[in-house]
Scaffold this active site. Structure first.
Site, PDB file in Angstrom:
ATOM      1  N   ARG A  75       8.699  89.208  -2.800  1.00 15.26           N
ATOM      2  CA  ARG A  75       9.846  89.844  -2.162  1.00 15.26           C
ATOM      3  C   ARG A  75      10.889  88.765  -1.926  1.00 15.26           C
ATOM      4  NH1 ARG A  75      10.162  89.082   3.632  1.00 15.26           N
ATOM      5  NH2 ARG A  75      11.447  90.942   3.815  1.00 15.26           N
ATOM      6  N   GLU A 135      15.138  83.221   0.073  1.00 15.85           N
ATOM      7  CA  GLU A 135      13.722  82.870  -0.062  1.00 15.85           C
ATOM      8  C   GLU A 135      13.070  83.807  -1.062  1.00 15.85           C
ATOM      9  OE1 GLU A 135      12.986  81.569   4.608  1.00 15.85           O
ATOM     10  OE2 GLU A 135      12.050  83.367   3.815  1.00 15.85           O
ATOM     11  N   TYR A 180      20.237  86.879  14.895  1.00 17.68           N
ATOM     12  CA  TYR A 180      18.939  86.292  14.550  1.00 17.68           C
ATOM     13  C   TYR A 180      19.068  85.319  13.380  1.00 17.68           C
ATOM     14  CZ  TYR A 180      14.168  85.893  12.846  1.00 17.68           C
ATOM     15  OH  TYR A 180      12.972  85.403  12.410  1.00 17.68           O
ATOM     16  N   LYS A 181      19.891  85.677  12.418  1.00 13.90           N
ATOM     17  CA  LYS A 181      20.054  84.816  11.253  1.00 13.90           C
ATOM     18  C   LYS A 181      21.025  83.661  11.536  1.00 13.90           C
ATOM     19  CE  LYS A 181      18.744  88.411   7.906  1.00 13.90           C
ATOM     20  NZ  LYS A 181      17.600  87.802   7.217  1.00 13.90           N
TER      21      LYS A 181
END
Lengths: 355, 198
Positions: free
Chosen positions: A223, A265, A316-317
């Site tokens: 993913r 990622e 959050y990021k």
């Protein structure tokens, strides 16, 4: 193809650059014009020729420089690589998986010669030629996990499976999106994901865990995940946050195209044969906004995703403060035209930016 | 003394229960300060006849009350650090079926639970009950130093001096919450401290 390895840095003077080849194959993570958490798993069985999905462990032009950066991080902070005592067997499993995969997928770069348990490993880009005894730790300069992951791009979490859960019991983590292996080691799947907003309520982790527990040998999955990083800094660790955090404030309308990077990622998941552990490589790809904007479809889409992202996720990021400046920049690359479905840039078919 | 109701929190944060006497041949109870109240609440002569109590008063005066319960073994320690080798020895020598009860501050319960886990007890078989101070044991993610009994957020790391904010993210292995630099992006801009649950 032969890869030309870059001589570049991911710190201080930041000489990291993507070639046109690297931009073309960048794993752009948005398959549509918006983003929300999902259990976006698929089988990891190859992909388009030349894409980052093609090989089991992708090797690209940043390989040698990334490994140099990893060695520097580990020299500064050895706690970035840890393995609880029961995980050594899984480390050997991982060493075997990577050596076999890389020597088969990149025979011009890596060689593995096996005579019973006497193995010889040749890593040409890094100038390594080591002979050792498989399953005998005393014949390697590091433990098996550390030995092979000092030669493989991406962070690695090695997860023990018991009590219907996965446990973060070993890993090497030097290119992380702001989480600490030293703090999280020993935690189960729900605990190490505890700080992630929204996804628990959506049942994401319950479903993801169910999927991961059932991954079988020879049937890996993958993913994408993403965040934002100012400067091509690989080591965005909480350990060093007091040193790098201030870099987030150095963005200006003039330098944002060059300094602001989309950090993607590629997460893959492999079942390991002897230990029944699950290895979870987290491979980081960086691309500057200005390089992404060379693909009209990605320019249009990135603007829409960043604009419409829920505030909790932007917080959050870690880019909530810089979002307005990002949108000022990105909006210039969004002419409102529709975009084609899927992650690939479709440069042949997508219209150029209308001005 | 009434018990503190912890607000709902993320999944790595420990959840504490209420001690209950469970069947078992041997019982080990480790407590500090007001944690004594949780032991007093379940103590019976039958239970105490097979119970070893390790207690750290931390300035409270419960020790005599616990001693008066007549446990088969009673130890009063001046600090957790001074008691830990005794806890380790007791756990090493314990037999199958030992019941473990922890009561008091989060720091005491977390550290004692960690010792029990190292000795092979599954953490979810260990009973806990929070009593007394709601201070937290904090690990500085930057220098790795532990600061005990943190009551305010943000606080200053007792090792490296950085200004840290108090996260709910908790590590059983470290028996500590995570502290992260609060002014990394704007050095010197530290909001005034307040109580952790205020």
């Amino acid at each position: 193809m032969t890869i030309q390895f870059n001589d570049e840095t991911f710190r201080d003077d930041y000489t990291f650059r993507n070639s046109d080849w690297a931009i073309d194959r960048f794993p752009f993570p948005f398959h549509e014009d918006s983003y929300m958490y999902a259990v976006n798993m698929e089988q990891h069985r190859g992909g388009p020729d030349g894409s980052v999905y093609e090989k089991r462990f992708d090797v690209d032009e940043h390989y040698v420089a990334e490994m140099r950066d990893r060695a520097m991080v580990l020299a500064d902070d050895p706690l970035r690589c840890q393995s609880l005592p029961h995980m050594t067997l899984a480390g050997w499993d991982l060493l075997e998986l990577i050596m076999v995969s890389k020597s088969e997928d990149y025979p011009d770069l890596f060689e593995l010669h096996r005579d019973g348990d006497r193995w010889r490993w040749v890593n040409k880009p890094m100038g390594i030629d080591d002979s050792f005894t498989f399953m005998d730790e005393t014949t390697l300069p590091y433990g098996p996990m550390e030995y092979i992951t000092r030669q493989t791009q991406g962070d690695f979490c090695v997860l023990d499976q018991r009590e219907d859960n996965l446990w973060m019991d070993a890993g090497i983590v030097t290119t992380q999106a702001d989480w600490s292996l030293d703090f999280d080691i020993g935690m189960n799947f729900f605990e190490w994901h505890a700080p992630v907003p929204l996804a628990h309520e959506k049942g994401i982790f319950v479903r993801a865990l169910k999927f991961l527990l059932n991954i079988q040998q020879g049937a890996p999955a993958r993913r994408l995940n993403w965040t934002m990083t100012v400067n091509p800094l690989l080591d965005t660790s909480p350990e060093n946050y007091h040193k790098w955090g201030v870099q987030k404030t150095t963005l200006t309308p003039e330098n944002i195209g060059e300094k602001q990077h989309l950090r993607v990622e590629l997460q893959t998941f492999f079942r390991l044969p002897r230990s029944n552990a699950l290895v979870f490589p987290i491979r980081c790809y960086l691309c500057s906004f200005q390089d992404l904007m060379t693909k009209p479809k990605w320019g249009r889409r990135l603007h829409r995703v960043v604009r419409d992202l829920p505030e909790e996720l932007a917080t959050y990021k870690g880019f909530i403060d810089n979002r307005p400046m990002m949108l000022d920049y990105l909006s210039k690359f969004d002419d409102g035209l529709p975009t084609s479905p899927g992650v690939f840039p479709d440069t042949e078919t997508e219209p150029p930016l209308q001005t | 003394m009434s018990k503190f109701e912890f607000p709902p929190a993320i999944k790595s944060r420990p959840v504490y229960g209420t001690l209950e006497a469970r069947p078992g041949k041997h019982h080990l109870m480790i407590a500090d300060a007001e944690g004594a109240e949780a032991i007093l609440a379940i103590a019976t002569p039958e239970l105490m006849a097979n119970t070893h109590i390790i207690y750290i008063p931390r300035g409270t005066d419960y020790a005599d009350k616990l001693r008066a319960l007549n446990p088969v073994q009673f130890y009063e320690g001046p600090s957790y650090a001074a008691s830990v080798t005794r806890i380790q020895r007791t756990l090493e020598r314990s037999h199958m079926g030992l019941q473990i009860y922890l009561a008091g501050t989060e720091g005491l319960m977390g550290q004692a639970q960690n010792e029990a886990m190292k000795a092979g007890f599954p953490f979810n078989a260990i009973q806990t009950e929070h009593r007394g101070s709601i201070a937290r044991r904090m690990q500085c993610v930057h220098c790795k130093g532990i600061t005990e009994d943190v009551e305010i957020d943000p606080f200053v790391c007792s090792h490296c001096g950085l200004n840290l904010f108090v996260r709910d993210h908790y590590s059983r292995r470290l028996a500590a919450y995570q502290g992260v630099c609060i002014d990394a992006e704007d050095p010197g801009n530290v909001p005034p401290s307040k109580g952790i649950y205020e």
